[in-house]
Design a protein around this motif. Structure first.
Motif, short mmCIF file in Angstrom:
data_model
loop_
_atom_site.label_atom_id
_atom_site.label_comp_id
_atom_site.label_asym_id
_atom_site.label_seq_id
_atom_site.Cartn_x
_atom_site.Cartn_y
_atom_site.Cartn_z
N GLN A 1 0.83 -1.20 0.00
CA GLN A 1 0.00 0.00 0.00
C GLN A 1 0.87 1.26 0.00
OE1 GLN A 1 -2.52 -0.68 3.47
NE2 GLN A 1 -4.29 -1.05 2.15
N THR A 2 0.34 2.31 -0.62
CA THR A 2 0.99 3.62 -0.55
C THR A 2 0.20 4.47 0.44
OG1 THR A 2 1.68 3.43 -2.85
CG2 THR A 2 1.69 5.65 -1.90
N THR B 1 0.67 8.64 -7.28
CA THR B 1 -0.19 7.43 -7.32
C THR B 1 -0.81 7.23 -8.70
OG1 THR B 1 -2.15 8.65 -6.58
CG2 THR B 1 -0.80 7.62 -4.86
N GLY B 2 -0.47 8.08 -9.68
CA GLY B 2 -1.07 7.96 -11.01
C GLY B 2 -2.58 8.14 -10.94
N GLY B 3 -3.03 8.99 -10.02
CA GLY B 3 -4.46 9.31 -9.91
C GLY B 3 -5.25 8.36 -9.02
N LYS B 4 -4.62 7.28 -8.56
CA LYS B 4 -5.36 6.28 -7.76
C LYS B 4 -5.68 6.79 -6.36
CE LYS B 4 -3.80 1.87 -9.63
NZ LYS B 4 -2.45 1.34 -9.62
N MET B 5 -4.88 7.69 -5.84
CA MET B 5 -5.00 8.23 -4.49
C MET B 5 -4.79 7.12 -3.44
SD MET B 5 -5.17 11.08 -5.84
CE MET B 5 -5.29 12.39 -4.66
N ALA C 1 -8.58 7.67 -1.73
CA ALA C 1 -9.37 6.93 -2.70
C ALA C 1 -10.73 6.65 -2.05
CB ALA C 1 -8.65 5.62 -3.03
N CYS D 1 -6.89 13.51 -0.68
CA CYS D 1 -5.83 12.56 -1.05
C CYS D 1 -6.32 11.12 -0.98
CB CYS D 1 -4.63 12.70 -0.11
SG CYS D 1 -3.74 14.23 -0.36
N LYS E 1 -1.49 12.87 -6.20
CA LYS E 1 -2.16 12.43 -7.44
C LYS E 1 -1.12 11.97 -8.46
CE LYS E 1 -5.88 13.92 -10.41
NZ LYS E 1 -6.72 15.00 -10.87
N PRO F 1 -5.28 4.76 0.39
CA PRO F 1 -6.24 4.12 1.31
C PRO F 1 -6.27 4.78 2.68
CG PRO F 1 -4.23 2.81 1.17
CD PRO F 1 -4.07 3.94 0.19
#
Ligand SMILES: NC(=O)c1ccc[n+]([C@@H]2O[C@H](COP(=O)([O-])OP(=O)(O)OC[C@H]3O[C@@H](n4cnc5c(N)ncnc54)[C@H](OP(=O)(O)O)[C@@H]3O)[C@@H](O)[C@H]2O)c1
Length: 325
Positions: A142-143, A205-209, A230, A228, A202, A211
Motif C-alpha cells: 500500500q501507498t 499514485t497515477g491518480g489512484k489516491m 481513494a 488525497c 495524485k 487508502p
C-alpha cells in the motif's frame, strides 16, 4: 525536595517555571520513579496553552519518562525498587526529577534499551504502533501518506511503515527535513510549505489516491488530506500541530467517496494493561532488530523546558527531543 517544571497559568513557554517541590511518596498501587530522561511531546504544548486542561493548577506537565524505581506503595508486586522502567501515559507529571505513577502504567525496559532511547520513543513509538497496526492496519504494497514526516512520530512511522512493506509519502516543512525523512524510509517527501501535497499525491499514485492518510497537523491540512483519499479511504487525524480541525459537514465524506475519519488517541489504545504491554513490546521488537532507529536530535536541560517548547512550536526540531533532569 526536588525540582519540577510547573505552570501556574496557561500561556506561552514563559509560563514554564522551574520550582522546588517536595518529593512525593508512592500511595497504594503506585511507584516513585527517579527520571533519567523525560520525553518532549507536542501534547505538552497543548497542556501548556490550555487547549487540553490539566485537572488543576499549578500543574507539572509531561507524559513520558524513563528512569529507576526508587520505592513502591502498598500492593505493588510486579515492580520493585531498582527496576529500570519507562512510561507514556496520563496523568501529566513527567517534567520533574521524581514522580509517582500507577505501577501498572510502567513498562520494564529490556537491557538493550537505554533510558534516553526509552524516554525518546515510548509515546511517539507506541503511537506509531497503534496507528499503523490497529487504527488502520496497513498492508504490504500500500501507498500511504504521513504528515510531518520528519517529526518525532513522523520519523518513527516512516521507518515502521517501510518495514511493513508500504510505499511512504511524507510531508515536511523544508528541504533538510525532506532529506532526513528520505533517510528514514520516506520514499516521496513533499515540501508542503511550497508544493501542493494533494497534486503531488495524485502524480505519485497515477491518480489512484490513497487508502489512508495519517494527519497530525490538523486544521491546515484536514480538507486536502480528505482529497488525497481513494473511495472508502480513511483519514486518521491524530494531532493539532497547526490547530484543531473545526467542525465540518458530515456530507463531505459522502461527496468525496464514502470516506472514514477517525480521531484516535494513545490513551484509548493503551488503556488496558495487555494493550499497553503489547504496544510497548511491538515497539521494543522493531527497535531492537534495527528496523526502527530512534533519533534523539535535540537535548535540553529539563530546567530549560521553555526553550524546548519554543523550538518545537517554531518547527525547528526533527525526530525526538529529550529533557534531561
Ligand atoms: N493522538 C495521539 O495518540 C498522539 C500521540 C502522539 C502525538 N500526537 C500528535 O502527533 C503530532 C506529532 O507529535 P510530535 O511530538 O512527534 O511532534 P513533531 O511532529 O516532532 O512536531 C510537530 C511538527 O508538526 C509540523 N507542523 C505543521 N504545522 C505546524 C504548525 N503550524 N506549528 C507547529 N508545527 C507544525 C512541523 O513539521 P514540518 O515543519 O515538517 O511541517 C513540526 O515539526 C502532534 O500533533 C501530536 O499532538 C498524537
Amino acid at each position: 525536595m526536588h525540582h519540577a517544571i510547573r505552570i501556574h497559568e496557561h500561556g506561552g513557554p514563559e509560563v514554564l517555571r522551574w520550582e522546588q517541590v517536595p518529593v512525593p511518596s508512592p500511595g497504594p498501587g503506585e511507584a516513585l520513579v527517579r527520571h533519567a530522561a523525560v520525553g518532549l511531546n507536542y501534547i505538552d504544548v497543548y497542556f501548556r496553552t490550555g487547549l487540553y486542561k490539566p485537572p488543576s493548577l499549578p500543574a507539572t506537565i509531561g507524559m513520558e519518562g524513563a528512569g529507576t524505581v526508587e520505592a513502591v506503595g502498598e500492593g505493588v508486586t510486579d515492580i520493585k525498587p531498582g527496576d529500570r522502567v519507562a512510561y507514556a501515559t496520563a496523568p501529566i507529571g513527567a517534567y520533574a526529577e521524581f514522580r509517582t505513577i500507577k505501577a501498572e502504567r510502567l513498562v520494564k525496559l529490556p537491557d538493550a534499551i537505554s533510558f534516553e532511547t526509552a524516554a525518546a520513543m515510548m509515546l511517539q513509538g507506541m503511537t506509531a504502533e497503534y496507528l499503523l497496526l490497529r487504527t488502520f492496519k496497513v498492508q504490504k504494497g500500500q501507498t500511504i501518506l504521513i504528515h510531518a514526516a520528519a517529526g518525532g512520530v513522523g520519523l518513527i512511522m516512516c521507518q515502521w511503515a517501510k518495514h511493513l512493506g508500504c510505499t511512504v509519502i511524507g510531508t515536511v516543512g523544508s528541504d533538510e527535513k525532506a532529506a532526513l525523512a528520505r533517510a528514514h524510509g520516506c520514499d516521496h517527501p513533499i515540501v508542503y510549505t511550497r508544493e501542493d501535497f494533494q497534486a503531488k499525491v495524485k502524480e505519485i499514485t497515477g491518480g489512484k489516491m490513497l487508502p489512508v492518510v495519517y494527519d497530525s497537523v490538523g486544521r491546515d491540512t484536514f480538507m486536502k488530506s480528505l482529497d488525497c483519499l481513494a473511495p472508502y479511504g480513511m483519514l486518521v487525524v491524530f494531532g493539532n500541530a497547526s490547530g484543531p480541525v473545526p467542525p465540518f459537514e458530515l456530507g463531505i465524506l459522502a461527496a468525496k467517496g464514502s470516506l472514514y475519519v477517525t480521531r484516535p488517541t494513545l490513551a484509548t489504545y493503551t488503556a488496558k494493561r495487555d494493550e499497553l504491554a503489547g504496544s510497548a513490546s511491538a515497539l521494543f521488537d522493531v527497535v531492537q532488530k534495527g528496523a526502527v532507529k530512534i533519533e534523539v536530535n535535540q537535548r535540553f536541560p529539563l530546567k530549560d523546558a521553555a526553550e524546548a517548547h519554543r523550538a518545537l512550536e517554531a518547527r525547528r526540531t526533527t525526530g525526538s527531543t529529550l529533557l534531561m533532569p
